[in-house]
Design an enzyme around this catalytic site. Structure first.
Site, short mmCIF file in Angstrom:
data_model
loop_
_atom_site.label_atom_id
_atom_site.label_comp_id
_atom_site.label_asym_id
_atom_site.label_seq_id
_atom_site.Cartn_x
_atom_site.Cartn_y
_atom_site.Cartn_z
N LEU A 1 -0.24 -2.54 -5.07
CA LEU A 1 0.28 -4.10 -5.08
C LEU A 1 1.45 -4.05 -6.47
O LEU A 1 1.12 -3.46 -7.30
CB LEU A 1 -0.91 -5.00 -5.43
CG LEU A 1 -1.71 -5.25 -4.08
CD1 LEU A 1 -3.08 -6.06 -4.82
CD2 LEU A 1 -1.16 -6.11 -3.28
N ASP A 2 2.43 -4.96 -6.33
CA ASP A 2 3.27 -5.10 -7.21
C ASP A 2 2.37 -5.63 -8.61
O ASP A 2 1.30 -6.20 -8.40
CB ASP A 2 4.19 -6.25 -6.88
CG ASP A 2 5.13 -5.68 -5.97
OD1 ASP A 2 5.25 -4.39 -5.95
OD2 ASP A 2 5.95 -6.42 -5.30
N PRO A 3 2.77 -5.54 -9.79
CA PRO A 3 2.18 -5.90 -11.07
C PRO A 3 2.15 -7.40 -10.82
O PRO A 3 0.95 -7.79 -11.45
CB PRO A 3 3.13 -5.62 -11.95
CG PRO A 3 3.74 -4.14 -11.55
CD PRO A 3 3.76 -4.45 -10.23
#
EC number: 5.4.99.25
Length: 316
Positions: free
Chosen positions: A46-48
């Site tokens: 997951l993206d930050p």
């Protein structure tokens, strides 16, 4: 002599509720440390910016993480309309600002465009590789490289709300779907631009939302164990889901005890009722103990593909 891995042998899957602002790898390493596991892997980063479900596989469960990476996923996303950014999310810089002038009917038509089977050109700010380097590395240097459109499926795209310039959607999609790209493309179709300001993964495969735990909850259990002077595993391990849940959709083939020793040595065994090249979940004996996955070969035999290793004792 092979070096013994650090940590204990512990097998299972943790449904982590990742917080915003941290990388998936950082979250993975924290989970691995809390469980004192010798091996860990996640099932699709997951993206930050994003939060939500990040299944973390521990021990032998890592052998089946690819099947969760390939699974369908569901997201809740909020887009800010009227601004386009270079990364298609709020971590990037605004590159264009336009008025919001579309009608409800135009929004409905635009949303319907993304439902079903479509082709998507991945964002330059993705982890897909071009000539061995992730696309985001080229993007950070201002270099744009060619990307091929990839087939994706949006099973559901549900309108949740439109409040001022913020549009919220619920999206159930196939593997490899970039929600940021959907939002960027949607903003262009509406003529105003858009970017993601909130993204939460609410489901991976069949895993229940209610089973997720945060890093803070895991840390609290470790602290509680220290206060009670007990091994943290006594409080943490009950959170683990069985490793065969990663392949729960595969049909089960139960191998009788008489053939189990051959199978566990990597030999193909004869079973009935399998279609050629069908992936199956293998269990052994009357206890139906999960031992891995396999498929029927051209000779009509069940050939093991990924088998788990049994450990008699955990590493200290």
């Amino acid at each position: 002599m092979a070096r013994r891995p650090k940590g204990r042998y512990i097998d299972g899957i943790v449904l982590l509720d990742k917080a915003t602002g941290m990388s998936s790898n950082f979250a993975l390493q924290r989970v691995k440390r809390f469980f004192n596991a010798n091996k860990a892997g996640h099932t699709g980063a997951l993206d930050p910016l994003a939060t939500g479900m990040l299944p973390v596989c521990l021990g032998e469960a890592t052998k089946f993480s690819q099947h969760l990476l390939d699974a369908d996923k569901r997201y809740l996303v909020t887009a800010k309309l009227g601004q386009r950014t270079d990364t298609s999310d709020s971590d990037g810089e605004v590159v264009q600002t336009r008025p919001i002038e579309f009608t409800t009917e135009q929004l409905d038509v635009a949303l319907d465009h993304f439902r079903g089977d479509t082709q998507q050109i991945p964002s330059m700010y993705s982890a897909l590789k071009y000539q061995g380097q992730p696309l985001y590395k080229y993007a950070r240097e201002g270099i744009e490289v060619p990307r091929e459109a990839r087939p994706i499926t949006v099973f559901e795209l549900n309108f949740i709300s439109l409040e001022a310039d913020e549009l919220t959607l619920d999206i159930h999609c196939s593997k490899g779907t970039y929600i940021r790209t959907i939002i960027d493309d949607l903003g262009e179709m509406l003529g105003c631009g858009a970017h993601v300001i909130m993204l939460r993964r609410t489901q991976v495969a069949h895993y229940p939302y209610a089973k997720m735990v945060t890093l803070e909850q895991l840390e609290a259990l470790v602290n509680e164990a220290q206060e009670q002077q007990v091994d943290p595993s006594s409080l943490l391990d009950p959170l683990l889901l069985p490793m065969d849940t990663a392949v729960a959709d595969f049909p089960e083939v139960n191998v009788p005890d008489a053939s189990s020793a051959y199978l566990m040595q990597g030999q193909a065994v004869r079973v009935s009722g399998l279609r050629p090249n069908e992936l199956v979940r293998i269990t052994l004996g009357t206890e139906r103990r999960f031992v891995g996955i396999g498929e029927m070969n051209d000779d009509g035999l069940l050939a093991p593909k990924r088998l788990i290793v049994m450990h008699e004792a955990a590493a200290q």
